[in-house]
Write a protein that holds these residues in place. Sequence first.
Motif, short mmCIF file in Angstrom:
data_model
loop_
_atom_site.label_atom_id
_atom_site.label_comp_id
_atom_site.label_asym_id
_atom_site.label_seq_id
_atom_site.Cartn_x
_atom_site.Cartn_y
_atom_site.Cartn_z
N PRO A 164 0.83 -1.21 0.00
CA PRO A 164 0.00 0.00 0.00
C PRO A 164 0.86 1.26 0.00
CG PRO A 164 0.03 -1.03 2.18
CD PRO A 164 0.71 -1.97 1.25
N VAL A 165 0.41 2.28 -0.74
CA VAL A 165 1.15 3.54 -0.82
C VAL A 165 0.87 4.36 0.43
CG1 VAL A 165 1.49 5.65 -2.15
CG2 VAL A 165 1.00 3.49 -3.33
N THR A 166 1.88 4.45 1.29
CA THR A 166 1.77 5.24 2.51
C THR A 166 2.68 6.46 2.40
OG1 THR A 166 3.55 4.00 3.57
CG2 THR A 166 1.31 3.15 3.85
N LEU A 167 2.59 7.38 3.36
CA LEU A 167 3.46 8.56 3.36
C LEU A 167 4.92 8.16 3.50
CD1 LEU A 167 1.36 11.01 5.58
CD2 LEU A 167 1.73 11.12 3.11
N GLU A 168 5.19 7.15 4.35
CA GLU A 168 6.57 6.69 4.53
C GLU A 168 7.12 6.09 3.24
OE1 GLU A 168 4.05 5.94 6.43
OE2 GLU A 168 4.50 6.83 8.39
N TYR A 169 6.27 5.28 2.55
CA TYR A 169 6.70 4.65 1.29
C TYR A 169 6.96 5.71 0.23
CZ TYR A 169 6.52 1.67 -2.87
OH TYR A 169 6.80 1.04 -4.04
N ARG A 170 6.07 6.68 0.14
CA ARG A 170 6.22 7.75 -0.84
C ARG A 170 7.48 8.57 -0.57
NH1 ARG A 170 1.63 12.35 -2.29
NH2 ARG A 170 2.88 13.49 -3.83
N GLY A 171 7.76 8.84 0.71
CA GLY A 171 8.95 9.60 1.08
C GLY A 171 10.22 8.86 0.70
N ALA A 172 10.24 7.54 0.92
CA ALA A 172 11.42 6.75 0.58
C ALA A 172 11.67 6.76 -0.92
CB ALA A 172 11.24 5.33 1.08
N VAL A 173 10.60 6.68 -1.72
CA VAL A 173 10.74 6.70 -3.18
C VAL A 173 11.27 8.04 -3.65
CG1 VAL A 173 9.48 6.59 -5.36
CG2 VAL A 173 8.97 4.94 -3.56
N GLU A 174 10.73 9.13 -3.11
CA GLU A 174 11.19 10.47 -3.49
C GLU A 174 12.66 10.67 -3.13
OE1 GLU A 174 8.47 13.13 -1.64
OE2 GLU A 174 6.93 12.91 -3.20
N GLU A 175 13.07 10.13 -1.98
CA GLU A 175 14.47 10.25 -1.56
C GLU A 175 15.39 9.52 -2.54
OE1 GLU A 175 17.27 9.15 2.30
OE2 GLU A 175 15.10 9.12 2.47
N GLN A 176 14.98 8.33 -2.96
CA GLN A 176 15.78 7.57 -3.93
C GLN A 176 15.86 8.30 -5.27
OE1 GLN A 176 14.20 3.63 -4.20
NE2 GLN A 176 14.75 3.09 -2.09
N LEU A 177 14.77 8.91 -5.68
CA LEU A 177 14.76 9.66 -6.94
C LEU A 177 15.70 10.87 -6.87
CD1 LEU A 177 10.97 9.55 -7.88
CD2 LEU A 177 12.84 8.36 -9.03
N THR A 178 15.70 11.55 -5.72
CA THR A 178 16.59 12.71 -5.53
C THR A 178 18.05 12.30 -5.60
OG1 THR A 178 14.93 13.78 -4.12
CG2 THR A 178 17.19 14.60 -3.96
N GLU A 179 18.40 11.17 -4.95
CA GLU A 179 19.78 10.69 -4.98
C GLU A 179 20.20 10.32 -6.40
OE1 GLU A 179 19.95 7.47 -2.28
OE2 GLU A 179 19.82 8.72 -0.48
N MET A 180 19.28 9.69 -7.16
CA MET A 180 19.60 9.33 -8.53
C MET A 180 19.80 10.57 -9.39
SD MET A 180 17.02 6.11 -9.08
CE MET A 180 17.47 5.91 -10.79
N LYS A 181 18.98 11.60 -9.15
CA LYS A 181 19.08 12.84 -9.91
C LYS A 181 20.42 13.53 -9.65
CE LYS A 181 16.59 17.16 -10.74
NZ LYS A 181 15.42 17.99 -10.36
#
Length: 203
Positions: A164-181
């Motif tokens: 399930p998409v939770t705030l914690e899960y969404r935050g972790a995905v955004e953090e990974q995207l920022t690091e990749m960027k």
Amino acid sequence: MAARGPSTKWLRNRMNSTFEASNVHSSIVEDKLFGHEEEEEEEEDVDDGLVVFICGKCKLPVGDTMSWDGSEDGENQIRLKRVTDNVVIGKETRMHEVCKRSLCLILDLFCRSCHSLLGMVYASTPKKLDHKRFTFCLNVADIESYVLGSATQKLAAEGPKEQPVTLEYRGAVEEQLTEMKMLVMSMALKLEEIEAGLQEQRD
């Protein structure tokens, strides 16, 4: 279009009253044709289901309740107007006494596959038994049945469960995207520096 046969609930009630006078106990017939008694709620779910009759030995279909014509008190039989091609009509007639002073001529019915005796067709009857002529009389003891739509078993869903998409899960995905960027930008800067150094050497 053929008339629809009786409901399975009606058949159960009819079988009980039909075979109470027989030497076969009605509960045995009920179990033979319709399986053990289910709870009322489950019974209602398949109440109008089509019942398919099959050979008790090899399980080939021999008829269904779309061709239902009735049942016989004390004879341990059901009557169908039509049967499948898996039923073979014997060629030799023989005498059969339904009751005292009620001699009939009958033809035996056999399963095409295993040659088991399934019942009979009345070729000649006294007037009081004329309703049996031109029908297929199947012996309850030699057939079984299946109610269409009564299957309940299902396969469990395969594969990993969706997270399930939770705030914690969404935050972790955004953090990974920022690091990749940031990594891509860093590699782009290094590539520009290398290209600039190569250009100076050529000049």
